[in-house]
Design a protein around this motif. Structure first.
Motif, mmCIF file in Angstrom:
data_model
loop_
_atom_site.group_PDB
_atom_site.id
_atom_site.type_symbol
_atom_site.label_atom_id
_atom_site.label_comp_id
_atom_site.label_asym_id
_atom_site.label_seq_id
_atom_site.Cartn_x
_atom_site.Cartn_y
_atom_site.Cartn_z
ATOM 1 N N CYS B 476 0.816 -1.223 0.000
ATOM 2 C CA CYS B 476 0.000 0.000 0.000
ATOM 3 C C CYS B 476 0.844 1.265 0.000
ATOM 4 C CB CYS B 476 -0.970 0.001 1.188
ATOM 5 S SG CYS B 476 -0.140 0.161 2.781
ATOM 6 N N GLY B 477 2.149 1.150 0.182
ATOM 7 C CA GLY B 477 2.937 2.365 0.310
ATOM 8 C C GLY B 477 3.861 2.637 -0.854
ATOM 9 N N ASN B 478 4.053 3.913 -1.122
ATOM 10 C CA ASN B 478 5.074 4.373 -2.073
ATOM 11 C C ASN B 478 4.990 3.720 -3.449
ATOM 12 O OD1 ASN B 478 6.020 6.068 -0.155
ATOM 13 N ND2 ASN B 478 8.007 5.070 0.147
ATOM 14 N N ASP B 479 3.804 3.257 -3.844
ATOM 15 C CA ASP B 479 3.599 2.645 -5.169
ATOM 16 C C ASP B 479 4.567 1.510 -5.428
ATOM 17 O OD1 ASP B 479 1.741 4.657 -5.493
ATOM 18 O OD2 ASP B 479 3.166 5.985 -6.505
ATOM 19 N N LYS B 480 4.891 0.804 -4.379
ATOM 20 C CA LYS B 480 5.885 -0.267 -4.500
ATOM 21 C C LYS B 480 5.143 -1.592 -4.383
ATOM 22 C CE LYS B 480 8.255 -1.267 -0.969
ATOM 23 N NZ LYS B 480 8.961 -1.994 0.042
ATOM 24 N N ILE B 481 4.344 -1.908 -5.384
ATOM 25 C CA ILE B 481 3.550 -3.132 -5.291
ATOM 26 C C ILE B 481 4.426 -4.300 -5.718
ATOM 27 C CG2 ILE B 481 1.541 -4.335 -6.214
ATOM 28 C CD1 ILE B 481 0.294 -1.447 -6.399
ATOM 29 N N SER B 482 4.602 -5.230 -4.810
ATOM 30 C CA SER B 482 5.625 -6.240 -5.045
ATOM 31 C C SER B 482 5.214 -7.578 -4.449
ATOM 32 C CB SER B 482 6.935 -5.732 -4.450
ATOM 33 O OG SER B 482 7.978 -6.626 -4.727
ATOM 34 N N ILE B 483 6.218 -8.401 -4.215
ATOM 35 C CA ILE B 483 5.955 -9.749 -3.733
ATOM 36 C C ILE B 483 5.833 -9.766 -2.212
ATOM 37 C CG2 ILE B 483 7.027 -10.846 -5.708
ATOM 38 C CD1 ILE B 483 9.600 -11.095 -4.157
ATOM 39 N N ALA B 484 5.282 -10.862 -1.688
ATOM 40 C CA ALA B 484 4.984 -10.926 -0.262
ATOM 41 C C ALA B 484 6.225 -10.729 0.597
ATOM 42 C CB ALA B 484 4.336 -12.268 0.066
ATOM 43 N N VAL B 485 7.353 -11.315 0.163
ATOM 44 C CA VAL B 485 8.538 -11.239 1.013
ATOM 45 C C VAL B 485 9.067 -9.807 1.102
ATOM 46 C CG1 VAL B 485 10.261 -11.774 -0.758
ATOM 47 C CG2 VAL B 485 10.679 -12.452 1.622
ATOM 48 N N GLU B 486 8.739 -9.025 0.109
ATOM 49 C CA GLU B 486 9.101 -7.604 0.157
ATOM 50 C C GLU B 486 8.315 -6.913 1.275
ATOM 51 O OE1 GLU B 486 11.199 -6.115 -2.527
ATOM 52 O OE2 GLU B 486 11.276 -4.476 -1.075
ATOM 53 N N ALA B 487 7.027 -7.268 1.382
ATOM 54 C CA ALA B 487 6.200 -6.703 2.455
ATOM 55 C C ALA B 487 6.722 -7.162 3.814
ATOM 56 C CB ALA B 487 4.750 -7.128 2.260
ATOM 57 N N ILE B 488 7.189 -8.410 3.858
ATOM 58 C CA ILE B 488 7.718 -8.931 5.125
ATOM 59 C C ILE B 488 9.030 -8.225 5.469
ATOM 60 C CG2 ILE B 488 8.683 -11.005 6.206
ATOM 61 C CD1 ILE B 488 6.508 -12.592 4.708
ATOM 62 N N ALA B 489 9.814 -7.931 4.437
ATOM 63 C CA ALA B 489 11.043 -7.167 4.662
ATOM 64 C C ALA B 489 10.704 -5.808 5.245
ATOM 65 C CB ALA B 489 11.814 -7.013 3.356
ATOM 66 N N ASP B 490 9.686 -5.169 4.671
ATOM 67 C CA ASP B 490 9.245 -3.878 5.223
ATOM 68 C C ASP B 490 8.870 -4.043 6.685
ATOM 69 O OD1 ASP B 490 9.584 -2.677 2.806
ATOM 70 O OD2 ASP B 490 7.455 -2.492 2.312
ATOM 71 N N ALA B 491 8.196 -5.151 6.985
ATOM 72 C CA ALA B 491 7.749 -5.386 8.363
ATOM 73 C C ALA B 491 8.950 -5.516 9.288
ATOM 74 C CB ALA B 491 6.887 -6.640 8.422
ATOM 75 N N LYS B 492 9.931 -6.285 8.848
ATOM 76 C CA LYS B 492 11.128 -6.484 9.675
ATOM 77 C C LYS B 492 11.830 -5.144 9.909
ATOM 78 C CE LYS B 492 14.527 -8.576 11.761
ATOM 79 N NZ LYS B 492 14.328 -9.265 13.033
ATOM 80 N N HIS B 493 12.050 -4.430 8.808
ATOM 81 C CA HIS B 493 12.816 -3.188 8.923
ATOM 82 C C HIS B 493 12.028 -2.116 9.668
ATOM 83 C CE1 HIS B 493 14.796 -4.835 5.047
ATOM 84 N NE2 HIS B 493 15.324 -5.368 6.122
ATOM 85 N N SER B 494 10.713 -2.023 9.403
ATOM 86 C CA SER B 494 9.946 -0.972 10.068
ATOM 87 C C SER B 494 9.742 -1.307 11.543
ATOM 88 C CB SER B 494 8.610 -0.741 9.369
ATOM 89 O OG SER B 494 7.814 -1.910 9.405
#
Lengths: 579, 782
Positions: B476-494
């Protein structure tokens, strides 16, 4: 009558040994009366081989230059007037003040008698029999003598520190640093080859002053002639009793041995020299402790350079004041310089401290070769910096030279003319220090390599915006972050060339031009209308890049040209130019 | 000794006369980095990283070599100090080769420790592998099934035959865990802070998981009746069974995360209310709007959005598809839609994609399996217009025939229309699986800054949106629609950033700097034996066409273990203890400024280091920073001098004595050099089936090999012995150790060698010793 052949390394390289052999053969056929001797280099290296003829009263009656073996007979016959030294060349010597080089080229370095006849070992005798060790140090202090190896540290201070250092019941050492490694520097070699006893005597006096009974001369193995003459001198000195036990009945004993270095430039740095002496890898150690506290075998050790020691007998014999009469307020005495590069009269010169640079280059050195324009002089070798022509009035003393960004250093003076590319010059010296870094400190080991890569890029026409700033950044940090003098000074040639010739760096980087038309990647050879069509250039071109008919102007195919410069070298009409 | 006081960074520090600045700083808890310092050896002073400023001294001084004086005022954190340290590190790193981390870890957006868990799996340690995965991936069974595994794309085993099946191993570990009831990771004590998470998709569930582990209370607001977001509603059952998602989400709930289903923020509860209820809010609402390609007739009845279609299928709603379906798009969603349409009974299923199969973003296996199931690929065609039949429903799709032109900025060859050439498909249903967009309704009105495409705007380093305390990640953020693991990476880093925020701190995420080899080719692995993956059972196409049963069967423990053993062990074995890496990241280095030649360039034909034939010690010249510690420790501590410095300047290197292999030197295998080495230049062979870098736990013990009773540090991973080393004594110095203590405290098959060597160290007569020395000297080729 006495005939003396100059047999320093410069003379030997020019064929002096053959000349001597020819003279000896001729003299052998004649019977006695004429003594044949050899001496070290008198200083006019560019005139070697030099043969001096002395009259019976000991005065110099004739000096023949370029005296090759085929002219030996002429010299003996008095038919070699064409070889007599010119007034101008003779002035090369008369303009100098010679303390260190007082005997060089005049006495036979392999005969202690000649040294003694010239007043040798009088100073040692005076020191041992008339002076206290403290008195010797006082005299050195009065002379204002500073270390001639590069840093210019007051000699008396080091001696005093070593004298006062607690040896814990063990020995103290007097070490002579004869690891002269700067490219283009040969002051120490000439002294060792021409007047080795001066160094031995200076060391013995120093040993007496600091309380050392053992001296070591660390001399680079690349000076075989110096080593041989030192060995001879030590043996003769021991025989004469001026080295060994109970010298001059004073109860003081002093012995000297030689340690040949293995060719690492960094071993000229005193702590690395000590490591090397101890059989370790030549790598600098942290200071403190200073060698005066913990040096060779962790014992108090004093290290001076060859030239410093060679000054000592004069100071003791003539008194500190006599020495201090020469030079400036802070830089006393004389300094020997090795004049090299694009200079008419290259050789050894000894001048009073404070003489303006231009007097050395123009007055004694005779100016620039081929009368090109003087551009700069590199002083202090790879650790020093360049001084531009605009600062030619700078007096040659420690403080004034340091202010320019260069250093007096050990005395290398490499003269550059308008055809020298300053970026390439900096590259050359950095390549030297980069190779000679011992590899211990990260900044020195990797930093100099990276600086060199940037300089290589710039001279290859691939410089980028920001390279100058990167060089400056690295230079400052390498100086800041290195343990020893090598790293602390290695960036100096780059810093000074940027300081005085920034425009040349900018031309290379932004205009892709080498101001001096030197850097191959940035020049092209062209043939002008001065071409007579002699075809020599085409004949000598290794890649057949030059075409043209006889008696017609030739052309260079830029696509084929490899910029070797053979065409320019071979053109008799100056028709090949670099753009 | 007299007491002195030194002021370091404004703090008065007590010391004793004769101590160095470094010693005073360390005793007073002030950090000064060192690389060449070891208390046991004489001060060397080469690395220069310990430089500090002392007031009154114009130079930077080396703290390790400067004796502190009473009243010294020292600064360790000035710009000059920091800059000098940083540039020094950059220079070191510009001459440092190897791979700090393996390419798989680097390729994974979440930097999952693939090498670590693959290695643990090779040792048969499924539970340990699972726990390591769950450090980065909270949903391994799900991600192991659906992830397009960028890790495998970079896996160097692919240069030998095929990449290690990292995703299958992850799936195995996930399934292993679910089979065992699900491991519950420990959570930190309650922080007293609470976080609201909007959306229970891969980002929302993961950020909830990480924050919960950090001790925060977490409530997830989910609009749908079940968890998983796109994992559940966008990925078909045959790829990822729903119960897997439910069970994995259930574990997170069991950790104490509350998930409120059927609660759409902005409808069932206001965004403002959510913000008020929590100390921080994370937005992970995904991108649930299907977008078209702009062809005419996209609004006709019978034209559906790809994810809308998939969602309806999951929810058991009528999709209204007919017998002839065209799916537009080349990604995994398009393949999912194709294969779902097949399973729903469509007679003809077309896939329309404007490039060829080679350029398709979908996984190769998805394309292959779709083809097996009968999907007709209309490659190099692009829809121009959809036209309606008499009933108003779409009847035909007019396609422009394309050909490939020049590569575009992304390197893919751009399709260009073949002038005047078109094709028509008879269809009754068109599914647009081209793109997705965010629907921020309910959030946008609150002053939340959006992107041009209506995504939620946030700072990529801090994950902060325009609203204080509101963070964002995933699709949902920054127009970065990608794969699930990318979202999980965001979760880890955020989660790290949010945790810091909750504690009143600021800790933006920064991609760590690592050194990596870029020169590895097939040639590097020419000596490796070819060894393919174990077979993975899949349902027969004829069977699977008619149902939504899971296609891929999964592996047994043996399969997974065997597959793990294929790992080439690219990442540096000393990663977790490398001081160069730690300092490099502490000082935010940019070594590319100084890139140049290497003094020890990587060998193109080997991944692994200098072969010294030594049973325990491994040298990697390219990683040596020439701190000299090994040489000095060997000589000054071990009294052996098996190592020395050779060469000069930039080309200086450490070599075993007489330039012979280390095994032929006087090395007594005490391993002190390995312990002293600050980088991975000296490593040890681990007594593990796979020598992978693991973040060990250390405990002290006493070596029992002889009566000396040396204290040793035992390093373990999850209770498994990894290695041993000397322990620090009361004086702060590392103590003694011998080959037996260092390398013998395990069931190491190589131990025999050490025992033999130790035995050879018994008492002998002078004659025997003399003869032995003679033999050794003869062996030297000098």
């Amino acid at each position: 009558m006495r005939i003396v052949v100059g047999e320093g390394s410069c003379g030997v390289a020019s064929g002096a040994k053959k000349t001597e052999a020819a003279l000896a053969a001729l003299l052998a056929g004649r019977g006695g009366g004429i003594a044949l001797e050899k001496a070290g280099c008198v200083g006019n290296c560019y005139l070697e081989p030099i043969v001096d003829v002395y009259a019976d009263d000991g005065s110099l009656s004739a000096r023949y230059v370029h005296a090759t073996e085929d002219r030996a007979a002429d010299i003996l016959e008095g038919a070699a007037d064409d070889l007599l030294i010119s007034g101008e060349d003779a002035a090369f010597l008369t303009q100098q003040e010679r303390i260190v080089l007082r005997n060089a080229g005049l006495i036979n370095p392999e005969k202690i008698e000649e040294y003694i006849a010239a007043g040798g070992y009088e100073a040692l005798k005076k020191a041992l029999t008339q002076m206290t060790p403290e008195g010797v140090i006082e005299e050195i202090k009065a002379s204002g003598l500073r270390g001639r190896g590069g840093a210019g540290f007051p000699t008396w201070f080091k001696w005093d520190a070593a004298r006062n250092a607690d040896a814990g019941g063990g020995a103290k050492y007097m070490v002579c640093n004869a690891d002269e490694g700067d490219p283009g520097a040969f002051m120490d070699r000439s002294v060792l080859e021409g007047d080795p006893h001066a160094v031995l005597e200076g060391m013995a006096i120093g040993g007496y002053a600091i309380g050392a009974r053992e001296g070591v001369i660390y001399v680079r193995a690349e000076y075989p002639l110096a080593i041989v003459r030192l060995e001879t001198a030590i043996a003769q000195a021991e025989e004469k009793g001026v080295l060994g036990e109970d010298i001059f009945g004073s109860g003081f004993g002093f012995s000297i041995r030689i340690k040949a270095g293995a060719g690492a430039f960094v071993c000229g740095e005193e702590t690395a020299l000590i490591a090397s002496l101890e059989g370790e890898r030549g790598m600098p150690r942290l200071k403190p402790p200073f060698p005066a506290q913990k040096g060779f075998w962790k014992q108090p050790t004093n290290i001076n350079n060859v030239e410093t020691f060679a000054n000592v007998p004069f100071v003791i014999r003539e008194g500190g004041a006599a020495f201090a009469a020469f030079g400036t307020e802070k830089s006393k005495g004389t300094k020997v310089f090795a004049l090299a590069g694009k200079i008419k009269k290259g050789g050894l010169v000894e001048v009073p401290m404070g003489l303006p640079l231009k007097d050395v280059i123009y007055g004694i050195g005779g100016g620039i070769k081929n009368d090109r324009a003087f551009k700069a002089v590199q002083m202090g070798g790879p650790s020093g910096g360049c001084i531009p022509a605009a600062l030619a009035d700078t007096p040659v003393d420690y403080e004034s030279i340091t202010q320019t960004g260069a250093i007096v250093g050990s005395g290398g003076m490499i003269v550059m003319d308008e055809d020298t590319c300053m970026v390439d010059m900096a590259r050359y010296f950095l390549d030297f220090t980069r190779k000679e870094s011992c590899g211990k400190c990260n900044y020195c080991r990797i930093g100099t390599k990276r600086m060199l890569e940037i300089l290589e890029r710039i001279t290859a026409g691939k410089g980028e915006d920001g390279d100058i700033e990167k060089l400056e950044e690295l230079a400052v940090k390498i100086k800041d972050g290195s343990l020893c003098g090598l790293g602390q000074t290695a960036p100096n040639p780059v810093l000074t060339t940027i300081r005085y010739f920034r425009n040349e760096y900018e031309d290379h980087i932004f205009k892709k031009k080498c101001t001096a038309h030197y850097c191959k990647a940035l020049i092209r050879y062209e043939i002008t209308d001065a071409c007579k069509g002699c075809t020599l250039c085409a004949k000598n071109c290794p890649v057949d890049a030059i075409a043209g008919k006889v008696k017609e102007k030739h052309e260079i195919d830029q696509g084929l040209c490899i910029k070797c410069g053979k065409c320019e070298d071979n053109c008799k009409f100056g028709a090949v130019v670099r753009d | 000794m007299g007491a002195i006081t030194v002021t370091i960074d404004g703090k008065p520090c007590a010391g004793r006369a004769g101590q160095t600045l470094l010693e005073v700083a360390r005793e007073n808890g002030v950090f000064i980095p060192t690389l060449c310092y070891d208390e046991r050896t004489e001060i060397y002073g080469s690395c220069g990283i310990c430089v500090v400023e002392v007031e009154g001294n114009p130079k930077l001084v080396k703290a390790c070599a400067t004796v502190a004086a009473d009243g010294n005022v020292v600064h360790t954190d000035t710009e000059r100090v920091t800059e000098s340290r940083k540039t020094m590190l950059e220079l070191l790193l510009s001459n440092h080769t190897g791979d700090c981390r393996p390419p798989c870890v680097q390729a994974c957006p979440a930097h999952t420790d693939c090498q670590g868990y693959v290695g643990l799996m090779a040792m048969g340690k499924a539970q340990e592998a699972l726990e390591l995965i769950k450090d980065k991936i909270p949903l391994p069974a799900s991600i192991g099934r659906v992830c397009p595994h960028p890790c495998e794309d970079e896996c160097r085993r692919g240069l030998v035959e095929e990449p290690v099946a990292i995703a299958y191993i992850k799936r195995f570990c996930g399934d292993f865990d679910l089979g065992g009831g699900g491991w519950l990771p420990g959570c930190a004590p309650d922080s007293g802070k609470s976080v609201g998470v909007v959306g229970a998709g891969p980002y929302g569930l993961s950020v909830a998981y990480f924050l919960r582990r950090m001790g925060h209370a977490v409530t997830v607001y989910e609009a749908m009746p079940h968890p998983g977001g796109m994992l559940r509603y966008g990925i078909p059952q045959y790829r990822l069974p729903k119960d897997i998602v439910d069970t994995e989400a259930g574990i997170i709930e069991r950790m104490g995360v509350e998930i409120r289903y059927d609660t759409k923020v902005g409808a069932d509860i206001s965004f403002e209310e959510v913000r008020k209820a929590h100390d921080a809010v994370c937005l992970g609402i995904g991108a649930w709007v299907s977008t078209g390609s702009g062809a005419g007739g996209e609004d006709l009845p019978g034209v559906l959005g790809g994810i809308d279609f998939l969602r309806k299928v999951v929810r058991g709603e009528d999709t209204g598809i007919g017998g002839s379906v065209a799916i537009i798009g080349g990604g995994n969603t398009a393949m999912d839609a194709c294969r779902t349409a097949v399973r729903l009974g469509a007679k003809k299923v077309y896939n329309v994609y404007r490039r060829t199969k080679n350029e398709m973003p979908a996984d190769a296996i998805e394309i292959e399996e779709a083809e097996e199931e009968g999907v007709i690929f209309k490659n190099l065609t692009n829809p121009i217009e959809y036209t309606a039949g008499p009933d108003g429903r779409v009847e035909k799709a007019l396609l422009q025939v394309m050909e490939l032109g020049e590569p575009d900025a992304s390197g893919r060859r751009s399709p260009v229309p073949v002038e005047g050439k078109t094709e028509t498909l008879d269809v009754d249903t068109v599914i647009l699986a081209i793109g997705q967009a965010v629907d921020p309704a309910g959030l946008g009105a609150e002053g939340l800054e959006l992107t041009r495409k209506k995504g939620i705007a946030y700072d990529p380093a801090t994950f902060r949106t325009s609203l204080d305390g509101v963070f964002c990640g995933g699709d949902c953020g920054n127009d970065k629609i990608s794969i699930a693991v990318e979202a999980i990476a965001d979760a880890k880093h955020s989660s790290g950033v949010i945790d810091a925020y909750l504690r009143g701190a600021d800790a933006p995420y920064r991609q760590p700097y690592i050194v990596e080899r870029t020169d590895v080719t097939e040639r590097t692995f020419e000596d490796r034996e070819r060894q393919c993956r174990p077979k993975m059972d899949v349902l027969d196409p004829a069977v699977r066409r008619g149902n939504f049963d899971e296609v891929v069967a999964g592996w047994t423990l043996d399969d997974a273990r065997q597959e793990g053993s294929r790992c080439l062990e690219c990442g540096c074995g000393d990663f977790f203890e490398c001081r160069l890496y730690q300092y490099a990241n502490q000082y935010d280095v940019k070594p590319s400024r100084f890139l140049g030649e290497y003094s020890a360039p990587p060998a193109p034909d080997r991944l692994n280091p200098t072969d010294d034939g030594h049973p325990f010690i491994v040298r990697e010249e390219g990683k040596c920073i020439l701190c000299g510690l090994c040489v000095r420790v060997c000589e000054e501590v071990a009294g052996v001098a098996a190592l020395g410095l050779v060469g000069r300047g930039f080309d200086t290197e450490v070599r075993p004595e007489m330039e012979r292999p280390l095994a032929e030197s006087g090395c007594v295998a005490c391993g002190q050099c390995v312990s002293a080495c600050p980088t991975g230049a000296l490593q040890e062979r681990l007594p593990l089936a796979k020598s992978v870098p693991l973040e060990t736990e250390k405990r002290e013990d006493v070596c029992g090999f002889c009566g000396a009773g040396c204290r040793v540090v035992i390093e373990e991973y999850a209770g498994m012995f990894v290695k041993a080393g000397p322990a620090r004594g009361a004086d702060g110095k590392l103590g003694p150790i011998c080959a037996l203590g260092k390398f013998g405290l395990t069931e190491n098959p190589l131990l025999d060698g050490a025992k033999a060597k130790a035995k050879a160290l018994g008492a002998v007569s002078f004659e025997e010793a003399f003869a032995a020395i003679g033999e050794e000297v003869k062996r030297l080729k000098i």
